[in-house]
Scaffold this motif. Structure first.
Motif, mmCIF file in Angstrom:
data_model
loop_
_atom_site.group_PDB
_atom_site.id
_atom_site.type_symbol
_atom_site.label_atom_id
_atom_site.label_comp_id
_atom_site.label_asym_id
_atom_site.label_seq_id
_atom_site.Cartn_x
_atom_site.Cartn_y
_atom_site.Cartn_z
ATOM 1 N N VAL A 139 0.841 -1.398 0.064
ATOM 2 C CA VAL A 139 0.015 0.060 -0.199
ATOM 3 C C VAL A 139 0.935 1.151 0.026
ATOM 4 C CG1 VAL A 139 -0.081 -0.116 2.477
ATOM 5 C CG2 VAL A 139 -2.076 1.225 1.268
ATOM 6 N N LEU A 171 1.393 5.156 0.954
ATOM 7 C CA LEU A 171 0.663 6.428 1.729
ATOM 8 C C LEU A 171 1.552 7.097 2.300
ATOM 9 C CD1 LEU A 171 1.555 5.123 4.835
ATOM 10 C CD2 LEU A 171 -0.365 3.808 4.620
ATOM 11 N N ASP A 214 -4.129 8.303 6.799
ATOM 12 C CA ASP A 214 -3.422 7.167 6.082
ATOM 13 C C ASP A 214 -2.731 5.935 6.924
ATOM 14 O OD1 ASP A 214 -3.654 8.352 3.624
ATOM 15 O OD2 ASP A 214 -1.860 8.744 3.078
ATOM 16 N N ASN A 222 -3.951 5.386 9.588
ATOM 17 C CA ASN A 222 -5.224 4.332 10.459
ATOM 18 C C ASN A 222 -5.560 3.274 9.500
ATOM 19 O OD1 ASN A 222 -5.181 6.308 12.448
ATOM 20 N ND2 ASN A 222 -6.771 7.470 11.667
ATOM 21 N N LYS A 223 -5.074 3.006 8.328
ATOM 22 C CA LYS A 223 -5.809 1.913 7.366
ATOM 23 C C LYS A 223 -4.907 0.784 7.608
ATOM 24 C CE LYS A 223 -6.175 5.394 3.603
ATOM 25 N NZ LYS A 223 -5.508 5.776 2.181
ATOM 26 N N ALA A 239 -6.325 -2.684 9.937
ATOM 27 C CA ALA A 239 -7.178 -3.404 9.147
ATOM 28 C C ALA A 239 -6.438 -4.160 7.949
ATOM 29 C CB ALA A 239 -8.097 -2.583 8.500
ATOM 30 N N LEU A 240 -5.430 -3.819 7.469
ATOM 31 C CA LEU A 240 -4.645 -4.195 6.369
ATOM 32 C C LEU A 240 -4.053 -5.411 7.000
ATOM 33 C CD1 LEU A 240 -3.302 -1.270 4.457
ATOM 34 C CD2 LEU A 240 -4.927 -2.820 3.437
#
Length: 306
Positions: free
Chosen positions: A86, A88, A95, A97-98, A101-102
């Protein structure tokens, strides 16, 4: 000139990281989006494959990189088994904060207080690991600096009852195989200045920019760079900015730092120093040169015997 930089504390950091990896579930590897493969530490790959741990590759500083090239790198990495990539900017809290979950998607079986998700942040110096930690925890717990190797020891934190994260010191590998990787890392400030000559690094950077981003150079320095080589570029920037020494000689050292800082800060624009295609070409050329050197050495040895 081959650039090598391996501070003493990195040996112990490597050993400690290998020990900790046994007890984590996902390796978060922070890369510099401008030089994703050059900023990839092969030792991290070696350790995570040994422990069979999935890998979230974060192409950080994506706001400074060429977006089309970054997308090409994401496509490249996302084809690799056990890897999610990813792009970011860790300076943007939204950014960062993603990331949980990933990571959870890479280890869905770790989802309870009894079996919390255990993450580990790794990467070379000065790619933004500490900035990422501060953003994830929403407080300043990791020292952030613009010099490599700020973090010196591991730190473990609870994100919530279901997740923990371990920060690790920036870790280089003992010998950089490709000369251009050393220059790209030095240009991107992942290698300490005591290991490099700024003018040499700026000349390398100038060559890449002239080949791939001449319009950005035109716009930034208000000079026509057509038909210039890297030496011409530094001299033209020095004259344009009035960087002179006594005797009216151009101040190349100051000019080199100006070019490097403009690249590092994004003042030049969004720049990437390598693509998946340029990487393959560089490796093929390096292999060809190595084979030619080996053949020449073999011929010389044979001649000596005869």
């Amino acid at each position: 000139m081959a650039i090598q930089w391996y501070p003493g504390h990195m040996t112990s950091a490597r050993k400690k990281a290998a020990e900790t990896m046994e007890y984590i579930d996902v390796v978060i590897e922070v890369l510099d989006a401008r030089v994703p493969e050059a900023s990839h530490n092969p030792l991290i790959e070696e350790m995570r494959l040994f422990r069979q741990r999935p890998n979230l590759k974060i192409l950080n500083k994506a706001d400074l990189a060429d977006p089309a090239v970054t997308q090409a790198w994401l496509n490249h990495f996302n084809k690799q088994p056990g890897v999610k990539a990813v792009a970011l900017s860790c300076k943007k809290p939204g950014d960062a904060n993603k990331i949980p979950a990933l990571c959870k998607a890479l280890a869905p079986h770790r989802d309870s207080p009894i079996k919390p998700l255990r993450m580990m942040i790794m990467g070379i110096p000065n790619v933004g690991k500490s900035t990422l930690m501060n953003a994830l925890l929403n407080r300043r717990i990791a020292k952030v600096g613009d010099e490599p190797a700020v973090t010196k020891s591991q730190q473990r934190f609870e994100l919530n009852p279901l997740m923990s994260i371990t920060d690790t010191p920036g870790m280089m590998w003992p010998k950089i195989k490709y000369e251009s990787d050393g220059y790209m890392l030095a240009a991107s400030h992942a290698i300490g200045r005591n290991a490099v000559i700024d003018e040499d690094v700026a000349l390398f950077l100038g060559s890449v920019l002239l080949e791939n981003y001449p319009t950005l150079l035109n716009a930034r320095y208000k000079i026509d760079v057509s038909n210039m080589d890297n030496v011409d570029l530094l001299e033209a920037i020095a004259k344009r900015r009035g960087f002179r020494l006594k005797g009216n000689e151009v101040d190349i050292e100051k000019t080199a730092m100006t070019l490097l800082v403009d690249y590092r800060s994004g003042a030049l624009g969004r720049v990437s120093l390598e693509t998946p295609e340029s990487r393959l070409t560089m490796m093929a050329n390096a292999e060809q040169i190595a084979n030619e050197v080996a053949e020449t050495q073999a011929d010389e040895d044979k001649a000596d015997i005869e």
